[in-house]
Write an enzyme that holds these catalytic residues in place. Structure first.
Site, short mmCIF file in Angstrom:
data_model
loop_
_atom_site.label_atom_id
_atom_site.label_comp_id
_atom_site.label_asym_id
_atom_site.label_seq_id
_atom_site.Cartn_x
_atom_site.Cartn_y
_atom_site.Cartn_z
N HIS A 1 0.83 -1.20 0.00
CA HIS A 1 0.00 0.00 0.00
C HIS A 1 0.87 1.25 0.00
CE1 HIS A 1 -3.37 -2.64 1.20
NE2 HIS A 1 -4.14 -1.66 0.77
N LYS B 1 -0.35 4.74 4.67
CA LYS B 1 -1.21 3.78 5.37
C LYS B 1 -0.71 3.56 6.80
CE LYS B 1 -3.67 -0.55 4.91
NZ LYS B 1 -4.90 0.10 5.39
P1 NAD Z 1 -7.33 9.68 5.91
O1 NAD Z 1 -6.38 9.89 7.04
O2 NAD Z 1 -7.06 10.41 4.62
O3 NAD Z 1 -8.82 10.10 6.37
C1 NAD Z 1 -9.38 9.83 7.64
C2 NAD Z 1 -10.22 11.04 8.01
O4 NAD Z 1 -10.93 10.74 9.22
C3 NAD Z 1 -9.37 12.31 8.27
O5 NAD Z 1 -9.90 13.40 7.55
C4 NAD Z 1 -9.50 12.48 9.78
O6 NAD Z 1 -9.38 13.83 10.18
C5 NAD Z 1 -10.90 11.93 10.00
N1 NAD Z 1 -11.21 11.62 11.40
C6 NAD Z 1 -10.41 11.07 12.35
N2 NAD Z 1 -11.06 10.99 13.52
C7 NAD Z 1 -12.31 11.49 13.30
C8 NAD Z 1 -13.46 11.68 14.14
N3 NAD Z 1 -13.44 11.34 15.44
N4 NAD Z 1 -14.58 12.20 13.58
C9 NAD Z 1 -14.61 12.55 12.28
N5 NAD Z 1 -13.55 12.43 11.45
C10 NAD Z 1 -12.42 11.90 11.97
O7 NAD Z 1 -7.43 8.12 5.68
P2 NAD Z 1 -8.02 7.33 4.41
O8 NAD Z 1 -6.90 6.99 3.49
O9 NAD Z 1 -9.21 8.04 3.88
O10 NAD Z 1 -8.44 5.94 5.11
C11 NAD Z 1 -9.37 5.92 6.18
C12 NAD Z 1 -9.60 4.46 6.61
O11 NAD Z 1 -10.23 3.75 5.55
C13 NAD Z 1 -8.32 3.69 6.92
O12 NAD Z 1 -8.58 2.83 8.03
C14 NAD Z 1 -8.07 2.86 5.67
O13 NAD Z 1 -7.33 1.69 5.90
C15 NAD Z 1 -9.49 2.55 5.28
N6 NAD Z 1 -9.71 2.20 3.87
C16 NAD Z 1 -10.63 1.21 3.65
C17 NAD Z 1 -10.98 0.87 2.35
C18 NAD Z 1 -12.07 -0.15 2.13
O14 NAD Z 1 -12.37 -0.48 0.96
N7 NAD Z 1 -12.71 -0.63 3.18
C19 NAD Z 1 -10.34 1.50 1.28
C20 NAD Z 1 -9.40 2.49 1.53
C21 NAD Z 1 -9.11 2.84 2.85
#
Ligand code: NAD
Length: 269
Positions: free
Chosen positions: A156, A160
């Site tokens: 990744h 990540k």
């Molecule tokens: P990122 O860091 O870009 O985004 C996360 C967001 O959540 C940030 O804007 C952060 O400020 C916000 N956040 C944190 N705590 C919060 C709260 N208490 N209330 C509201 N917002 C809050 O990360 P990302 O790359 O978007 O990934 C997020 C998650 O999704 C990770 O765990 C990643 O592994 C997962 N992911 C899953 C899939 C899937 O298909 N299931 C795909 C991609 C990423």
């Protein structure tokens, strides 16, 4: 009917893609979005943050307001935020779709509790290809048996935060299920130094990080005289956002319960 979608973590990489995908989708609209109270973007239009121009929805800082406004809330945040979001789903009955990975027992318990009063779906990967891969891996592990050593490899992007990826762990669970064993008793997450020979029955993991890789996964079955590899490469994170919207449209009017991506995609056995 238009399904109202709320996005917690709306300013994140996936949150912004969800806004873009939902706005483009038939039958869906963004009703509300929030991020952390210390976000520099509070008050800005979430469509602008997503790069599609204003859609009349300002970025808020209260998850409760998102649950009040939406038919289904999509969560791509951090594990530490999940307990509150699960509690809000339980209190309001609003459907909750979770893509966040790296969950521990406390977070999965919170989702289980929410599922008693709301439709809840957690999937570490929302793509059709990966969910099909999960079923193929389970079948391969069952067919090949213990003479074939199983290794799960993933790569990744450099940002990540958790390892191995939630998808790699799901692939490991699928392989373990195919063998009729529990992953926790067989997983080997790292190797270094004088490790000695491979433990029979182990399911190994290897993690690579770098660049902007959206998500590569391979499951290797290494047997006597041959090797079978089943793999998936995501070329864009948009595939996860598209899958999330499809799942949200499926989930919003389901009765309370815990659902899986396989239910959405018709892959459940
Ligand atoms: P990122 O860091 O870009 O985004 C996360 C967001 O959540 C940030 O804007 C952060 O400020 C916000 N956040 C944190 N705590 C919060 C709260 N208490 N209330 C509201 N917002 C809050 O990360 P990302 O790359 O978007 O990934 C997020 C998650 O999704 C990770 O765990 C990643 O592994 C997962 N992911 C899953 C899939 C899937 O298909 N299931 C795909 C991609 C990423």
């Amino acid at each position: 009917m238009t399904v109202k979608i709320g996005v917690v973590g709306c300013d994140g990489r996936m949150g912004r893609m969800i806004v873009k995908a939902a706005t483009a989708a038939d039958g869906a609209e963004i009703a509300a979005g929030c991020d952390r109270p210390d976000s520099a973007d509070l008050g800005r239009d979430v469509g602008e943050l997503a790069g599609i121009g204003p859609i009349g929805v300002p970025l808020g800082d209260a998850a409760a307001a998102v649950f009040a406004a939406a038919d289904v809330v999509i969560d791509f945040t951090v594990p530490g935020a999940l307990a509150e979001h699960a509690r809000l789903a339980r209190d309001t009955g609003t459907a909750l779709l979770v893509g966040t990975t790296g969950l521990q027992a406390a977070e999965t318990a919170a989702l289980d509790a929410a599922a008693e009063r709301a439709a809840v779906l957690w999937a570490p990967n929302m793509s059709l290809g990966v969910n099909l891969l999960l079923t193929l891996v389970e079948r391969a592990a069952a067919a090949l048996g213990p003479d074939y050593d199983i290794e799960v490899l993933e790569m990744h992007h450099r940002h990540k935060a958790d390892a191995p990826s939630g998808t790699a762990l799901a692939l490991g669970r699928a392989a373990a299920a195919g063998r009729g064993v529990d992953l926790s008793g067989t997983a080997v997450y790292a190797r270094e130094g004088q490790t000695g020979p491979r433990r029979p029955g182990a399911i190994g993991f290897a993690t690579l990080r770098g660049g902007d890789v959206a998500g590569d996964h391979a499951v290797i079955f290494a047997g006597p005289g041959e090797r079978l590899e089943l793999g998936h490469r995501a070329s864009s994170r948009e595939v996860f956002a598209q899958g999330a919207i499809k799942a949200a449209l499926w989930l919003h009017d389901r009765p309370p319960g815990l659902y899986a991506m396989a239910d959405v995609l018709g892959l459940s056995s």
